[in-house]
Design a protein around this motif. Structure first.
Motif, PDB file in Angstrom:
ATOM      1  N   LEU A 189      -9.625 -63.154  -4.211  1.00  8.56           N
ATOM      2  CA  LEU A 189      -9.130 -62.827  -2.879  1.00  8.56           C
ATOM      3  C   LEU A 189      -7.616 -63.038  -2.788  1.00  8.56           C
ATOM      4  CD1 LEU A 189     -11.926 -64.374  -0.624  1.00  8.56           C
ATOM      5  CD2 LEU A 189     -11.526 -61.963  -1.099  1.00  8.56           C
ATOM      6  N   ILE A 190      -7.130 -64.141  -3.382  1.00  7.05           N
ATOM      7  CA  ILE A 190      -5.689 -64.400  -3.388  1.00  7.05           C
ATOM      8  C   ILE A 190      -4.966 -63.291  -4.143  1.00  7.05           C
ATOM      9  CG2 ILE A 190      -3.879 -65.959  -4.187  1.00  7.05           C
ATOM     10  CD1 ILE A 190      -5.895 -68.266  -3.819  1.00  7.05           C
ATOM     11  N   ASP A 191      -5.516 -62.905  -5.303  1.00  7.49           N
ATOM     12  CA  ASP A 191      -4.888 -61.829  -6.084  1.00  7.49           C
ATOM     13  C   ASP A 191      -4.773 -60.546  -5.265  1.00  7.49           C
ATOM     14  OD1 ASP A 191      -3.878 -62.528  -8.516  1.00  7.49           O
ATOM     15  OD2 ASP A 191      -5.773 -62.404  -9.577  1.00  7.49           O
ATOM     16  N   ILE A 192      -5.847 -60.209  -4.556  1.00 10.02           N
ATOM     17  CA  ILE A 192      -5.843 -58.974  -3.767  1.00 10.02           C
ATOM     18  C   ILE A 192      -4.854 -59.075  -2.613  1.00 10.02           C
ATOM     19  CG2 ILE A 192      -7.232 -57.538  -2.224  1.00 10.02           C
ATOM     20  CD1 ILE A 192      -9.608 -58.079  -4.108  1.00 10.02           C
ATOM     21  N   VAL A 193      -4.822 -60.235  -1.937  1.00 13.98           N
ATOM     22  CA  VAL A 193      -3.871 -60.420  -0.833  1.00 13.98           C
ATOM     23  C   VAL A 193      -2.436 -60.345  -1.344  1.00 13.98           C
ATOM     24  CG1 VAL A 193      -2.993 -62.087   0.852  1.00 13.98           C
ATOM     25  CG2 VAL A 193      -5.447 -61.720   0.637  1.00 13.98           C
TER      26      VAL A 193
END
Length: 283
Positions: A189-193
């Motif tokens: 999720l952090i990578d996508i954000v």
């Protein structure tokens, strides 16, 4: 002479040849990595270790070039803290990649939480902080802070929600601690954000040179988006061969993340080099 001066002088001496050498290095890495990943020709341990070594090499190149670009700014220049923080993120991740090699050597069996996790989390923090500095430089400081805090809160809420859902549905293994599951879910999720935030910078900067290092974050986001799909049930729903290829595609995008960032830093450093050595442009 300071260590920074010696580092920059050494890097400056390599800059005329790096644009020709770097594509060859990255080409060799991919030429080994792709068939290694797909065909798995060696025992499992050596397949993984060779792949980790190749990724660590790409991470090292990115970290060195990122540090070189950050050091081109003088103390007090507004972009300095952006690029120093961004470069620090790549350095922390480089350490994490090398620790993966050591950890796998000492502990062949994977664990839920390892030495590397603090480095991945530290890198994510530094990347997000660099994005925060960049956005507050572009927009009004107060507006940038609220955008940043809103994204952090939303990310925490989504991660907590998915962690709870995974535990209640039985999707997650019963013996995995809640905090480890939370971190595992947060990574993609952090990578996508971060990828989406970096994509926003690409639109703001357009085709400008300053956009290039941020493209690496977009590539990491694509890699993790594929992983989320496979992890959330795609692996079970698809034929083995298809899921195997998708894992390969994901890992290639992961490698591309380092390569795109490295090439972006090199492009920026080359512009600085040509500015101070204009005769090189006619060579």
């Amino acid at each position: 002479m300071t260590k920074s001066f010696l580092f920059m002088r050494s890097l400056s001496n390599l800059l005329p040849i790096l644009p020709r050498i770097l594509p060859i290095i990255f080409g060799v890495i991919l030429a080994i990595f792709i068939p290694l990943h797909y065909f798995q020709p060696f025992p499992s341990y050596w397949n993984y270790q060779t792949g980790y070594i190749l990724i660590s090499l790409a991470a090292s190149i990115t970290a060195i070039l990122g540090l070189g670009w950050a050091l081109t700014f003088e103390q007090g220049e507004p972009p300095r803290r952006i690029w120093k923080t961004f470069a620090a993120g790549w350095i922390v991740w480089m350490v994490g990649e090398f620790l993966t090699i050591i950890y796998t050597f000492l502990y062949p069996k994977s664990a839920d939480f390892t030495w590397m996790d603090p480095f991945w989390l530290g890198g994510y923090f530094l990347f997000s902080l660099a994005l925060y500095y960049q956005y507050t430089l572009i927009f009004a400081n107060r507006k940038g802070r609220w955008i940043y805090l809103s994204i952090i809160i939303l990310l925490l809420v989504i991660s907590l929600g998915l962690t709870t859902a995974a535990q209640r549905s039985g999707f997650a293994e019963a013996d995995i601690p809640s905090w480890v599951l939370f971190i595992s879910i947060s990574y993609p999720l952090i990578d996508i954000v971060l990828g989406l935030a970096a994509l926003g910078l690409l639109f703001i900067f357009g085709q400008g040179q300053l956009a290039k290092p941020w493209r690496g974050m977009v590539s990491f986001a694509i890699a993790d988006a594929i992983n989320i799909f496979l992890w959330a049930g795609g692996e079970q729903a698809l034929p083995y061969q298809v899921s195997h290829i998708l894992y390969l595609v994901s890992d290639i995008f992961y490698l591309f993340g380092y390569m795109l960032a490295a090439w972006g830093f090199l492009s920026l450093l080359s512009l600085v080099y040509l500015k101070h050595h204009p005769i090189a442009s006619n060579a």
